[in-house]
Design an enzyme around this catalytic site. Structure first.
Site, PDB file in Angstrom:
ATOM      1  CG  ASP A 274      -1.962  -1.044   1.194  1.00 17.76           C
ATOM      2  OD1 ASP A 274      -1.963  -1.821   0.203  1.00 17.76           O
ATOM      3  OD2 ASP A 274      -2.763  -1.126   2.141  1.00 17.76           O
TER       4      ASP A 274
ATOM      5  CG  ASP B   8      -0.833   5.203  -0.048  1.00 19.32           C
ATOM      6  OD1 ASP B   8      -1.750   4.987  -0.874  1.00 19.32           O
ATOM      7  OD2 ASP B   8      -0.907   4.866   1.155  1.00 19.32           O
TER       8      ASP B   8
ATOM      9  CD  GLU C 154     -25.515 -13.960 -14.471  1.00 20.45           C
ATOM     10  OE1 GLU C 154     -25.060 -14.636 -15.410  1.00 20.45           O
ATOM     11  OE2 GLU C 154     -25.729 -12.752 -14.553  1.00 20.45           O
TER      12      GLU C 154
ATOM     13  CE  LYS D  36     -33.015 -10.472  -8.576  1.00 23.81           C
ATOM     14  NZ  LYS D  36     -32.892  -9.264  -7.813  1.00 23.81           N
TER      15      LYS D  36
ATOM     16  CB  CYS E 153     -51.694   3.383  30.310  1.00 25.82           C
ATOM     17  SG  CYS E 153     -50.310   4.177  29.477  1.00 25.82           S
TER      18      CYS E 153
ATOM     19  CB  CYS F 177     -50.208   7.572  32.478  1.00 24.65           C
ATOM     20  SG  CYS F 177     -51.637   7.010  31.542  1.00 24.65           S
TER      21      CYS F 177
HETATM   22  S1  IVH Z   1     -29.705  -9.388 -15.426  1.00 24.52           S
HETATM   23  C1  IVH Z   1     -32.617  -7.893 -18.616  1.00 24.52           C
HETATM   24  N1  IVH Z   1     -28.139 -10.448 -13.598  1.00 24.52           N
HETATM   25  O1  IVH Z   1     -31.834  -7.745 -10.421  1.00 24.52           O
HETATM   26  C2  IVH Z   1     -32.101  -8.468 -17.341  1.00 24.52           C
HETATM   27  N2  IVH Z   1     -29.661  -8.761 -12.916  1.00 24.52           N
HETATM   28  O2  IVH Z   1     -34.754  -7.939 -10.724  1.00 24.52           O
HETATM   29  C3  IVH Z   1     -31.176  -7.560 -16.648  1.00 24.52           C
HETATM   30  N3  IVH Z   1     -29.512  -8.201 -10.542  1.00 24.52           N
HETATM   31  O3  IVH Z   1     -32.380  -4.686 -12.029  1.00 24.52           O
HETATM   32  C4  IVH Z   1     -30.780  -8.015 -15.332  1.00 24.52           C
HETATM   33  N4  IVH Z   1     -27.895  -9.588 -10.035  1.00 24.52           N
HETATM   34  O4  IVH Z   1     -30.360  -4.901 -10.548  1.00 24.52           O
HETATM   35  C5  IVH Z   1     -29.125  -9.554 -13.849  1.00 24.52           C
HETATM   36  N5  IVH Z   1     -26.664 -11.446 -12.111  1.00 24.52           N
HETATM   37  C6  IVH Z   1     -27.629 -10.558 -12.360  1.00 24.52           C
HETATM   38  C7  IVH Z   1     -28.163  -9.741 -11.348  1.00 24.52           C
HETATM   39  C8  IVH Z   1     -29.196  -8.858 -11.667  1.00 24.52           C
HETATM   40  C9  IVH Z   1     -28.709  -8.664  -9.580  1.00 24.52           C
HETATM   41  C10 IVH Z   1     -30.563  -7.190 -10.326  1.00 24.52           C
HETATM   42  C11 IVH Z   1     -30.544  -6.053 -11.313  1.00 24.52           C
HETATM   43  C12 IVH Z   1     -31.920  -5.999 -11.908  1.00 24.52           C
HETATM   44  C13 IVH Z   1     -32.717  -6.774 -10.928  1.00 24.52           C
HETATM   45  C14 IVH Z   1     -33.877  -7.434 -11.618  1.00 24.52           C
END
Ligand code: IVH
Length: 669
Positions: free
Chosen positions: A33, A37, A113, A115, A406, A409
């Protein structure tokens, strides 16, 4: 000479960008680091001496720039859609069946993938440089948050060149890692500030800060999940993500090409289990058809792609001890039972209390102090007590009962008619007094600055204030005699209390805290009846004749003014100088496109406050509403408009931008 300096600057920038990538994206740092810097300092001083070589995307700019006043709205070239959601495997199977039915015997794979539970963002790059970062907004247009996004260290600002097309777009999610979230809350607590509810909301709030220097300190992170370019055509989504990796973007490695439902299911179970081990929050798994050409063939519904689905994880539950059931008295005297819990950490925050709503609900769930209970957080992040944790405790055999008096009070509690709510009818009950004053001072009411919870508590417990009218009798001597109250703050408080006298009648009416009269109801009453006298004298029938005033509200008004104490309070407040007449002189303007129409405002308007916009609509003979339905005639969208705009487009309700709205009202105001 200057050429040498220029090339040294360029060299430093390239090197710093490479090390930023190695540290924040590849997680394989090559230098310490301190060395980093050191290089950064050299670059900073050269840039200072040679502003002619300035570059807004220089690594020195990661710390943020000058604060901005607001965000510019930008249109998305392709809408930023959301995803169809499900919590069940059966619906994932139905999704797969629909896909196979449409695609027939064409061969394809799925891509699974994570979410990410953050905030969607769209990044535009041109000639290897970040050009724009925008929020999703209503899906059609969002806010330009480039300055804030530039501070996110794992987002490349300048690409090293390989594999990168001239123009492309990346979409992904910005989130706040759990550790950063915890640290932030710890420092909030230390500073005596409110803590944040969860990482997702904090991320959204952070991205909308006007000071990018603050954003830079919040340690946000980005993960890419979408790539598009006119000049490159990978065959698959997974190929696109691979390309993003090569270009230096952070793509989270938990992803997999799956051949069938079994593989999808095992990916889901694997990550449902492993989610606790991740350094950030996810709320499910996204399953996408991997072949781009087949995605195109499947297309979109009006809202979501047919080639993807989000399989959400069930809300997380934790078990904890229900230590005690306490009662909370609100400003209208409603007494609500609240669970006091052994603190537990769940989905981003520590929970130590949860509302139990009412006696019936506690009895139905057979809850009692001393039992272990399951706590869950819904999408709204409000913790709920779901049930007794029967693996650890037996359901209570004796029903929990509401005390008869209550807790604050000791006066007798009353249950009115069908109402499941018990009330303390003693108006002098301290939490009611505090609640009335807090409401009186709140932002939508008289907006009295400096009259927060702790000062109200001090004023009430010291016996200086028994109700809102006493505020106007406070003197400098009284205030400075209080603990922790210096002359300066006493003076400020008196001045802001006094400023309440300039607030218009509808706000004063709302501030009185009459049950069932919200800010909007107060406006309606003020507009129709013009003065407190007229409201006081109106009969039940006269009140219900007013459009938007229902029977419950009318009855509540009549009953409130039927009480001598309240009438005396009005007299005292009138004597204090509050406005009890409507002077706005807002004669209805006829003939505008909004006459007789219902309008919903959503998002942040730039040129007027929400209040001003609503008042305008009323002046034009229209009505403003809080939610979109088939009966809505127009939706006006400001920055960061959310689900209301989406709902409007689903229902075919015309959507106006703020500029269009201004244009339409302009001839009439
Ligand atoms: S694809 C047309 N992939 O989920 C499809 N969305 O409910 C575009 N999100 O607004 C989204 N992880 O903010 C996609 N691996 C992922 C995601 C993902 C999170 C969120 C994204 C989207 C919302 C939809």
């Amino acid at each position: 000479m200057s050429q040498d300096i220029k090339s040294r600057i360029e060299q430093l920038r390239a090197e710093l960008n490479r090390h930023t990538y190695l540290y924040y994206v590849a997680a394989t740092p090559e230098i310490e680091d301190e060395q980093f810097d050191f290089l950064l300092k050299e670059l900073e001083s050269l840039e200072k001496l040679h502003p002619e070589f300035d570059d807004p995307l220089s690594p020195t700019r990661r710390v943020g720039g000058e604060p901005v006043k607001g965000f510019v709205t930008v249109n998305h070239p392709k809408p930023m859609l959301s995803l169809a959601n499900t919590y069940s495997q059966a619906e994932v199977e139905e999704f797969a069946k629909r896909v196979t039915d449409t695609l027939g015997d064409q061969e394809f794979h799925y891509h699974c993938e994570l979410k990410f539970d953050g905030v969607a963002v769209r990044l535009e790059y041109e000639n290897g440089r970040l050009k724009l970062a925008a929020t999703r907004g209503d899906g059609v247009s969002g806010d330009d948050i480039t300055e804030n996004v530039k501070t996110i260290r794992n987002i490349p600002l300048i690409l090293s060149g390989e594999n990168s097309p001239k123009k492309f777009e990346v979409r992904g999610e910005i989130l706040m890692p759990l550790e950063a979230f915890r640290k932030l809350n710890a420092s909030q607590t230390e500073a005596g500030e409110k803590t944040f509810a969860n990482p997702r909301n904090t991320t959204a709030g952070t991205l909308k800060l006007q000071d990018s220097k603050l954003v830079a300190k919040r340690n946000l992170q980005f993960f890419a999940y979408y790539f598009e370019s006119d000049s490159v055509s990978n065959q698959t989504h997974s190929g696109n993500l691979d390309q993003l990796v090569k270009m230096g973007f952070p793509v989270y490695p938990a992803r997999k090409v799956c051949k069938n439902l079994d593989e999808i299911e095992s990916f889901i179970s694997e990550w449902e289990e492993k989610r606790e081990t991740l350094p950030f929050e996810i709320d499910g798994v996204v399953i996408k058809v991997d072949q781009i050409s087949l995605q195109e063939e499947l297309g979109f519904t009006s809202k979501v792609p047919r080639w993807a689905i989000a399989r959400k994880f069930a809300a997380r539950q934790v078990s904890t001890l229900l230590k005690e059931i306490v009662l909370q008295v609100g400003r209208t005297g409603a007494v609500t039972p609240v669970a006091v819990l052994e603190p537990v950490f769940l989905a981003g925050s520590t929970i130590s209390r949860a509302t139990l709503h009412n006696e019936d609900e506690i009895q139905r769930k057979k809850l009692a102090p001393g039992l272990f209970v399951l706590i869950e957080k819904g999408g709204d992040v409000i913790p709920k007590v779901v049930s007794v944790d029967e693996s650890k405790s037996k359901l209570s055999e004796s029903a929990w009962k509401m005390p008869e008096t209550c807790p604050e009070c000791a006066s007798t509690l009353v249950k009115e008619g069908e109402d499941a709510v018990y009330r303390c009818v003693n108006r002098d009950c301290p939490p009611q007094v505090r609640g009335r004053i807090e409401h009186f001072a709140s932002r939508d009411a008289l907006n009295i600055e400096g009259l927060g919870e702790s000062i109200v508590d001090l004023l009430v417990s010291s016996g200086l204030v028994h109700d809102v009218d006493d505020l106007f009798l406070l003197t400098m001597d009284q205030l400075t005699s209080l603990e922790r109250m210096g002359e300066k703050s006493a003076g400020n408080l008196l001045a802001s209390i006094s400023s309440a006298k300039t607030q218009p009648f509808p706000k004063v009416l709302f501030a009185l805290g009459i049950r069932h009269i919200g800010a909007n109801g107060a406006k309606v009453l003020a507009r129709n009846l013009k003065s407190i006298q007229a409201i006081q004298n109106a009969s039940l029938e006269e009140l219900t004749r007013i459009n938007e005033i229902g029977e419950t509200t009318a009855a509540s008004i009549v009953s409130w003014f039927g009480n001598e104490y309240n009438c005396n309070k009005i007299n005292r407040l009138t004597a204090a100088g509050l406005q009890f007449e409507d002077f706005s002189g807002n004669e209805l303007v006829t003939g505008s496109p909004f006459s007789g129409k219902t309008v919903v405002f959503t998002g942040t308007l730039e040129t007027m406050t929400r209040d001003e916009a609503e008042t305008l609509i009323e002046k034009l003979g229209g009505k403003s509403a809080g939610s979109v339905s088939k009966k809505t005639h127009f939706v006006v969208t400001g920055a960061d408009a959310g689900s209301k705009a989406t709902k409007a487009s689903e229902l075919g309700v015309p959507i106006l931008t703020e500029a269009q709205f201004r244009e339409m009202i302009q001839p009439y105001v």
